[in-house]
Design an enzyme around this catalytic site. Structure first.
Site, PDB file in Angstrom:
ATOM      1  N   ASP A 115       0.807  -1.221   0.000  1.00  8.72           N
ATOM      2  CA  ASP A 115       0.000   0.000   0.000  1.00  8.72           C
ATOM      3  C   ASP A 115       0.840   1.272   0.000  1.00  8.72           C
ATOM      4  O   ASP A 115       2.027   1.268   0.322  1.00  8.72           O
ATOM      5  CB  ASP A 115      -0.955   0.011   1.194  1.00  8.72           C
ATOM      6  N   GLU A 124      -0.454  -1.856   5.251  1.00 12.48           N
ATOM      7  CA  GLU A 124       0.524  -1.739   6.341  1.00 12.48           C
ATOM      8  C   GLU A 124       0.479  -0.367   6.995  1.00 12.48           C
ATOM      9  O   GLU A 124       0.718  -0.240   8.193  1.00 12.48           O
ATOM     10  CB  GLU A 124       1.930  -2.004   5.798  1.00 12.48           C
TER      11      GLU A 124
END
Length: 406
Positions: free
Chosen positions: A89, A146
Site C-alpha cells: 500500500d 501496512e
C-alpha cells in the site's frame, strides 16, 4: 569460501540482475499508480498477472486484498516452509517529485517504498519459480494495508498461517539511512509499538471579548500539550526509549476570530518498546489530561488505542539472516547491531504469530534529507537485484537441497 559455493550463493542476485530493466519498469508503474490500504486492487492484479506468467500457484483475497504465492521446491522431503513478506500500500500524501513515474493520483504517493518491496518479492518469486533449488515450500506474502490499517493482522485473522503454515517469516524494508549494498538488523526490537491517542477537552464556548463567561478549552489544550512532554522526561527512565507526540489539534473556526469554541480535539502517538512503558504512559497521560482539565473547570477525555505492537526479531532467525546477508554482501556490509527505530511496522503481528526476522536494505538518500514519508522520496531501483536476491536466498539457504553445493 570457494568460488563455486560463492557463485551458488549469489545465484539469485545474478538471476534478478538479468531481469533488472523489466522489474524497474514494473516498480515505476506501481509508483505511478499508488493505492491505499485495502484498495490495492490494481496492484494485486499486477502481482497475480506476473505470478501466473511464471506458473506460480496463487491465492487472492487473503486479508481482503492480500495475495499469497505458493512455490514448492524441487523436493519436499524436509517438510519445512518459509514465509517471505512484502507490503503493497501507499500513503495519503501529495508527491513533490516531477520525474516521469511520479504519482498519477492526487493526494496519494508511494512515500515509503512499498512499490519497491512488492517488486523485489516478485523478483524473488520469478527466481524461485524458475529454479526451485530448495527442499520445501516458500510462501510469498503480498500484504495490504501496512500504513495504519493493520493489514498483517487482517491476513492472520483470515487464516494466513493456518492455510499457509510457514515455519518462519521474514520481512525486508528499504532504509535510506544505510548506503546501497548494505543490510542492517539486530536481535531484539527493530521498531517500536505504535499507540494512537485521542484527547477531547470540553469546556464552555462564548465570546472572545468576554472570556470570563467561558471555560476556554483552547487554554486547557495548550497546557496539556506542554505538560505531556514531561511524561517521558520525568516518568520514564532515561535508559528506556519512549516518545509522546501531539500531532494534530482541531478547535474553533479560523474565520470566527471572536468565538471561543466549546471543544478541542487532539490526536497524537505514543511509541515504546516495552509493554510496561506503554502502560505507564497511558496511565499518566490519562491522569494529566483529566486533572489539568478539571483544574480549569473543563472535562478531559482520553481514548488510548494500541495499534501495532513492537517489531521484535527472534534470535535464531536473526542469526540465520545475518549469515545469509553476509554470504551475499560480505561481513563488512552487514550491520548486525542496527539501532532500532521509533517508527512502527505491522509485520510485528506476524512476528508474534511466527518466529522470524525483519531486515533493513540500504538504499541511500537520507544524506540529502529525503527519508521515508518525505514528499520527495523515491525507491532506489539500483537495489532491486540485491533485495530480491536476499529474499530468495533466505528461502534457498533455509531450505537447502540435499545435494546443494557444500
Amino acid at each position: 569460501m570457494n568460488r563455486t559455493l560463492a557463485a551458488a550463493l549469489r545465484a539469485p542476485i545474478s538471476f534478478v540482475s538479468g531481469q533488472h530493466d523489466a522489474l524497474t519498469a514494473l516498480r515505476r508503474d506501481l509508483h505511478a499508480h499508488p493505492e491505499l490500504g485495502f484498495e490495492e486492487h490494481r496492484t494485486a492484479a499486477l502481482v497475480c498477472e506476473r505470478l501466473q506468467q511464471w506458473g506460480v500457484e496463487l491465492h487472492t483475497g487473503i486479508g481482503r486484498t492480500g495475495v499469497v504465492a505458493v512455490i514448492r521446491g524441487a523436493t519436499h522431503g524436509s517438510g519445512k516452509s518459509i514465509g517471505l513478506r512484502a507490503d503493497m500500500d501507499a500513503l495519503p500524501m501529495q508527491e513533490g517529485n516531477d520525474f516521469a513515474h511520479r504519482s498519477t493520483r492526487s493526494g496519494l504517493m508511494h512515500g515509503c517504498g512499498h512499490d519497491g518491496h512488492t517488486t523485489m518479492l516478485l523478483g524473488a518469486a520469478q527466481y524461485l519459480a524458475a529454479t526451485r533449488r530448495f527442499d520445501g515450500t516458500a510462501y510469498l506474502i503480498f500484504q495490504p494495508g501496512e500504513e495504519g490499517f493493520g493489514g498483517a493482522q487482517e491476513m492472520i485473522n483470515d487464516g494466513l498461517f493456518q492455510r499457509f503454515p510457514a515455519d518462519e517469516v521474514y520481512g525486508l524494508h528499504n532504509w535510506p539511512a544505510l548506503p546501497p549494498g548494505h543490510i542492517g538488523l539486530n536481535s531484539g526490537p527493530m521498531m517500536a509499538a505504535a499507540d494512537r491517542v485521542e484527547i477531547t477537552i470540553r469546556g464552555r464556548g462564548g465570546h472572545g471579548a468576554h472570556p470570563h463567561l467561558t471555560v476556554d478549552p483552547v487554554v486547557v489544550a495548550a497546557h496539556i500539550v506542554a505538560s505531556v512532554q514531561t511524561i517521558v522526561s520525568r516518568n520514564v527512565s532515561p535508559l528506556e526509549p519512549a516518545v509522546v507526540s501531539i500531532c494534530a489539534i482541531t478547535a474553533g473556526n479560523v474565520n470566527a476570530m471572536s468565538v471561543v469554541p466549546s471543544e478541542v480535539k487532539m490526536v497524537g502517538t505514543v511509541r515504546a518498546f516495552q509493554h510496561r512503558i506503554q502502560d505507564l504512559i497511558e496511565a499518566r497521560l490519562t491522569e494529566l489530561v483529566q486533572n489539568t482539565a478539571r483544574a480549569f473547570g473543563a472535562e478531559g477525555e482520553v481514548k488510548y488505542e494500541r495499534k501495532y505492537p513492537p517489531t521484535i526479531n527472534h534470535a535464531p532467525q536473526y542469526e540465520f539472516a545475518c549469515q545469509v546477508a553476509e554470504s551475499l554482501v560480505g561481513k563488512e556490509r552487514v550491520e548486525r547491531n542496527l539501532p532500532p527505530s521509533m517508527g512502527s511496522e505491522d509485520f510485528a503481528f506476524m512476528l508474534q504469530a511466527r518466529p522470524g526476522c525483519y531486515l533493513r536494505l540500504g538504499q541511500g538518500g537520507a544524506e540529502s534529507g529525503c527519508f521515508l514519508h518525505n514528499s520527495r522520496y523515491d525507491f532506489n531501483d539500483a537495489v532491486i537485484p540485491l533485495g530480491a536476491g536476499l529474499l530468495a536466498a533466505l528461502a534457498e539457504q533455509r531450505l537447502p537441497l540435499a545435494d546443494a553445493v557444500a
